[in-house]
Design an enzyme around this catalytic site. Structure first.
Site, mmCIF file in Angstrom:
data_model
loop_
_atom_site.group_PDB
_atom_site.id
_atom_site.type_symbol
_atom_site.label_atom_id
_atom_site.label_comp_id
_atom_site.label_asym_id
_atom_site.label_seq_id
_atom_site.Cartn_x
_atom_site.Cartn_y
_atom_site.Cartn_z
ATOM 1 C CE LYS A 102 -3.729 2.419 2.460
ATOM 2 N NZ LYS A 102 -4.774 2.354 3.622
ATOM 3 C CE LYS B 10 -6.148 1.786 -0.709
ATOM 4 N NZ LYS B 10 -6.513 1.911 0.568
HETATM 5 C C1 PBG Z 1 -7.092 3.519 5.283
HETATM 6 C C2 PBG Z 1 -7.669 2.950 3.958
HETATM 7 C C3 PBG Z 1 -7.710 4.082 2.856
HETATM 8 C C4 PBG Z 1 -8.150 3.365 1.834
HETATM 9 C C5 PBG Z 1 -8.733 2.106 2.321
HETATM 10 N N1 PBG Z 1 -8.272 2.061 3.679
HETATM 11 C C6 PBG Z 1 -7.150 5.510 2.759
HETATM 12 C C7 PBG Z 1 -5.833 5.829 3.562
HETATM 13 O O1 PBG Z 1 -5.049 5.082 3.498
HETATM 14 O O2 PBG Z 1 -5.725 6.937 3.880
HETATM 15 C C8 PBG Z 1 -8.276 3.942 0.368
HETATM 16 C C9 PBG Z 1 -9.250 3.776 -0.479
HETATM 17 C C10 PBG Z 1 -9.469 4.563 -1.702
HETATM 18 O O3 PBG Z 1 -8.969 5.662 -1.844
HETATM 19 O O4 PBG Z 1 -10.491 4.108 -2.439
HETATM 20 N N2 PBG Z 1 -7.407 2.528 6.200
#
Ligand code: PBG
Length: 332
Positions: A201, A256
């Site tokens: 991520k 992601k």
């Molecule tokens: C945080 C989380 C995020 C997303 C899913 N879980 C955002 C972040 O890390 O700030 C992002 C998903 C998206 O942008 O569609 N636990």
């Protein structure tokens, strides 16, 4: 190096002479079985409320959520990823509402897992929807604490599993959390609960609309998540993260965001041969949606982008456009 026959023995345009031949030779396909719909749930009177920066995506209350799931299943989408949108009055520095039994997410999960036994529910494991500073973990003296956060994530995981989640998805990027969660599941008789690790991520600007949806953006302010999410330039580090999470007991790994990171997706799939998901995140969806709305691009860009996820190695894809694509395009 393979030697290829030359023109005119080879004319690749022979393979493209009709739609039927093109389709017959198609290497990757996108089907409804590949699609996962992220859904936001809130405690509210209205069945559905709009999210400005995520057009055509809604926050649902429990009955709205149930109706939406029925529609998705009719369309052939059997997997949803649930994210709570929590009222700011319930947020605090420790994200305490995450571990409260009266949390509406647990009630909703319980209900839908009983009502739809064939539905696959993916529950996010992280504290950002619950903390008033918007970080995924405990925040002290300008730092996000790792091990203390992992303990809370482990309790959150057990509560989500107990409420009926099929798959737990730690999205916080703390070190060691997959192992701790796996041990907690094993010793509490949740041996069948899957872990989908947000393993690679990245610290991305493409999460903006999601942070609007769960209300963590204003709280987070200019503070980024650079101390726990991966630098967008780093692929070796991403592979190391994936290796660690597999060793710690992840069943499925995720990359992601999606489209700007397809090289990472492809490498992860080739290196580990594990079930691998990709997330077309909120900013990717919002950007394509806005250009379609303006008439600058056609709707086909949405399905093209997800087909490219498949080509790059995704086994399944989280996309806010899943429902729309299943409605408009896919027959199988
Ligand atoms: C945080 C989380 C995020 C997303 C899913 N879980 C955002 C972040 O890390 O700030 C992002 C998903 C998206 O942008 O569609 N636990």
């Amino acid at each position: 190096m393979k030697t290829y026959r030359k023109y005119p023995n080879t004319r690749l345009r022979r393979l493209r002479q009709s739609d039927a031949i093109i389709s017959l030779l198609q290497e990757s396909r996108l089907s409804k079985h590949d699609l996962i719909q992220p859904l936001f749930i809130a405690e509210q009177k209205e069945k559905a409320t709009a999210i400005d920066s995520l057009p055509s995506v809604y926050r649902f209350n429990e009955s709205g959520l149930i109706r939406e799931i029925e529609e998705l299943m009719k369309l052939g989408i059997y997997t949803v990823a649930l994210f709570p949108s929590v009222d700011s009055s319930l947020k605090d520095p420790l994200g305490s509402f995450a571990l409260k039994e009266e949390n509406f997410l647990y009630k909703a999960l319980n209900k839908i897992s009983k009502e739809f036994p064939e539905l696959i529910t993916i529950a996010d494991v992280a504290l950002d929807p619950y903390t008033d500073h918007g970080h995924d973990g405990l925040f002290e003296d300008g730092k996000v604490l790792n091990d203390e956060t992992v303990e809370i994530l482990s309790s959150q995981s057990l509560m989500l599993a107990d409420a009926g989640a099929t798959i737990l998805a730690p999205s916080d990027m703390m070190d060691g959390r997959v192992g701790v969660i796996r041990n907690a599941l094993e010793s509490n008789n949740f041996k069948d609960t899957l872990i989908l690790s947000y393993a690679a991520k990245f610290c991305s600007q493409f999460y903006g609309p999601f942070r609007d949806a769960v209300g963590s953006k204003a709280n987070l302010g200019n503070q980024g998540k650079t101390s726990y999410q991966i630098n967008p330039s780093n692929i070796e580090e991403a592979l190391q993260e994936v290796a660690l999470d597999i060793n710690e007991g992840a069943d499925i790994v995720m990359v992601k965001p999606g489209m700007p990171y397809l090289d990472v997706l492809s490498k992860v799939k080739d290196t580990f041969n594990m079930p691998t998901f990709a997330y077309q995140v909120s900013g990717e969806y919002a950007m394509l949606h806005a250009a379609i709305q303006k008439g600058w691009l056609t709707q086909g860009v949405m399905i093209e982008s997800l087909l490219c996820f498949k080509r790059a190695g995704a086994d399944a894809i989280l996309s806010y456009a899943s429902k729309f694509i299943a409605e408009e395009y896919l027959d199988g």
